[in-house]
Scaffold this motif. Structure first.
Motif, PDB file in Angstrom:
ATOM      1  N   TYR A  98       4.374  -4.879   3.555  1.00 18.15           N
ATOM      2  CA  TYR A  98       4.425  -4.921   5.012  1.00 18.15           C
ATOM      3  C   TYR A  98       3.413  -5.947   5.508  1.00 18.15           C
ATOM      4  CZ  TYR A  98       0.467  -1.679   4.535  1.00 18.15           C
ATOM      5  OH  TYR A  98      -0.716  -1.085   4.171  1.00 18.15           O
ATOM      6  N   HIS A 135      -3.767  -2.999  -0.090  1.00 14.95           N
ATOM      7  CA  HIS A 135      -3.992  -2.602   1.303  1.00 14.95           C
ATOM      8  C   HIS A 135      -5.482  -2.380   1.595  1.00 14.95           C
ATOM      9  CE1 HIS A 135      -3.240  -0.018   4.961  1.00 14.95           C
ATOM     10  NE2 HIS A 135      -4.343   0.552   4.515  1.00 14.95           N
ATOM     11  N   GLU A 136      -6.124  -1.540   0.818  1.00 14.65           N
ATOM     12  CA  GLU A 136      -7.517  -1.175   1.079  1.00 14.65           C
ATOM     13  C   GLU A 136      -8.454  -2.365   0.907  1.00 14.65           C
ATOM     14  OE1 GLU A 136      -8.515   1.576   2.357  1.00 14.65           O
ATOM     15  OE2 GLU A 136      -6.562   2.575   2.263  1.00 14.65           O
ATOM     16  N   GLY A 163       0.814  -1.203   0.000  1.00 14.45           N
ATOM     17  CA  GLY A 163       0.000   0.000   0.000  1.00 14.45           C
ATOM     18  C   GLY A 163       0.848   1.254   0.000  1.00 14.45           C
ATOM     19  N   GLU A 164       0.186   2.380   0.031  1.00 13.17           N
ATOM     20  CA  GLU A 164       0.869   3.671   0.002  1.00 13.17           C
ATOM     21  C   GLU A 164       1.543   3.998   1.329  1.00 13.17           C
ATOM     22  OE1 GLU A 164       1.288   5.371  -2.583  1.00 13.17           O
ATOM     23  OE2 GLU A 164      -0.278   4.789  -4.007  1.00 13.17           O
ATOM     24  N   ARG A 165       1.148   3.304   2.397  1.00 13.97           N
ATOM     25  CA  ARG A 165       1.623   3.645   3.738  1.00 13.97           C
ATOM     26  C   ARG A 165       3.150   3.695   3.827  1.00 13.97           C
ATOM     27  NH1 ARG A 165      -0.193  -0.036   8.759  1.00 13.97           N
ATOM     28  NH2 ARG A 165      -2.244   0.815   8.190  1.00 13.97           N
ATOM     29  N   TYR A 166       3.812   2.731   3.177  1.00 13.87           N
ATOM     30  CA  TYR A 166       5.271   2.672   3.225  1.00 13.87           C
ATOM     31  C   TYR A 166       5.879   2.824   1.834  1.00 13.87           C
ATOM     32  CZ  TYR A 166       4.403   0.952   7.933  1.00 13.87           C
ATOM     33  OH  TYR A 166       3.968   0.828   9.234  1.00 13.87           O
ATOM     34  N   TYR A 189       0.342  -7.620   7.113  1.00 10.19           N
ATOM     35  CA  TYR A 189      -1.067  -7.329   7.347  1.00 10.19           C
ATOM     36  C   TYR A 189      -1.379  -7.539   8.825  1.00 10.19           C
ATOM     37  CZ  TYR A 189      -6.166  -8.167   6.916  1.00 10.19           C
ATOM     38  OH  TYR A 189      -7.524  -8.150   7.044  1.00 10.19           O
ATOM     39  N   ARG A 190      -1.998  -6.554   9.452  1.00  9.48           N
ATOM     40  CA  ARG A 190      -2.457  -6.598  10.844  1.00  9.48           C
ATOM     41  C   ARG A 190      -1.315  -6.836  11.825  1.00  9.48           C
ATOM     42  NH1 ARG A 190      -7.469 -10.024  12.185  1.00  9.48           N
ATOM     43  NH2 ARG A 190      -7.119  -8.751  14.039  1.00  9.48           N
ATOM     44  N   ARG A 224       4.583   2.268  -1.125  1.00  9.54           N
ATOM     45  CA  ARG A 224       4.257   1.150  -2.002  1.00  9.54           C
ATOM     46  C   ARG A 224       5.121  -0.088  -1.763  1.00  9.54           C
ATOM     47  NH1 ARG A 224       1.861   3.132  -7.756  1.00  9.54           N
ATOM     48  NH2 ARG A 224       0.498   4.750  -6.917  1.00  9.54           N
TER      49      ARG A 224
END
Length: 271
Positions: A151, A259-260, A143-146, A153-154, A148
């Motif tokens: 990482y 991610h989403e 996802g965009e958090r890092y 999940y949860r 792209r």
């Protein structure tokens, strides 16, 4: 046949904790098995000890300079030599860190159940922090958090019914995962250009690129200390920027930002 592959460096205590649960799990699969352990110049008598374990083929190396991918590939080469006269598609590598401890005796059997689908090439497991119900690994997302980058999940969230479901991901951690030997051979093993980071994610993406699925077995659980060897010798920090840049160069635009999808739908990609 199951070929278990483990790297170790001054980790005899961890191997001794890992061994009983691993053997119970392997015996419950009713598969033949061999455990390959590479000892990277330990000073805690690891090599002398494991040479007396009948299920182990030990590889002693006098240094700790090779990275994770190089170490795994060296043991996989031994496994392929032992598997030369057998059908590779019916054989599996079990990539297993020495800082894992099995919490149940059927975890590997549950992972093997997902391998009954010939389209599945990799199966990972649900991993918890030692002695807790806190998730260390429940699949890998992008996802965009890092920027792209992948990482967990949860990560560090409480275990619950959703984390115990089997589902597909683009990648899982190699701390505990089954890999179809034929698929591992087709991609040429792990990419040694990665130094102690992202080599397992790259492996999963490469196997996925062959048309195989990557599965997470939420039904199978184990404890994982997480990067125990790197805590003693944090070499991954020296190469992290190079690893990130190489990962982006190799894989940019070739994976989904999912991610989403996982966060908005707890049943997404459920098996």
């Amino acid at each position: 046949m199951i070929h278990v592959v483990t790297l170790s460096w001054n980790g005899l205590d961890k191997l001794q904790r890992l061994r009983p649960g691993l053997l119970r799990n392997l015996n419950n699969t009713h598969h033949e098995y061999q455990w390959y352990i590479r000892d990277n110049g330990s000073l805690d008598k690891t090599l002398e000890t494991i040479q007396d374990w009948p299920e182990v083929q030990a590889l002693g190396v006098s240094h700790n300079r090779d990275n994770f991918a190089q170490g795994v590939n060296s043991l996989a080469d031994l496994a392929f030599k032992n598997a030369a006269d057998r059908d590779l598609d019916s054989q599996f590598l079990l990539l297993l860190n020495n800082d894992v401890e099995f919490t149940e005796d059927l975890a590997i059997s549950k992972m093997l159940n997902l391998m009954k689908d010939p389209k599945v090439g990799v199966v990972g497991a649900r991993l918890l922090y030692q002695g807790t119900s806190q998730l260390q690994h429940a699949g890998v997302i992008f996802g965009e958090r890092y920027g792209r980058m992948p990482y967990h999940y949860r990560h560090k969230e409480p275990n619950d019914n959703n984390s115990e479901k089997n589902r597909y991901f683009q990648a899982v951690t190699a701390a505990l995962c089954l890999v179809r030997m034929e698929a591992f051979q087709k991609i040429g093993g792990m990419d040694p250009k990665f130094s102690w980071a992202f080599e397992d994610i790259s492996m999963c993406l490469s196997i996925g690129g062959l048309g195989y699925k990557v599965a997470y077995c939420g039904e199978a659980s184990a404890f994982h200390e997480e990067s125990a060897s790197l805590k003693k010798n944090p070499v991954n920090k020296l190469f992290m920027n190079n690893n990130v840049n190489y990962f982006k160069t190799k894989w940019s635009g070739k994976y989904q930002l999912d991610h989403e999808k996982y966060l908005n739908n707890p049943k997404y990609n459920e098996i």
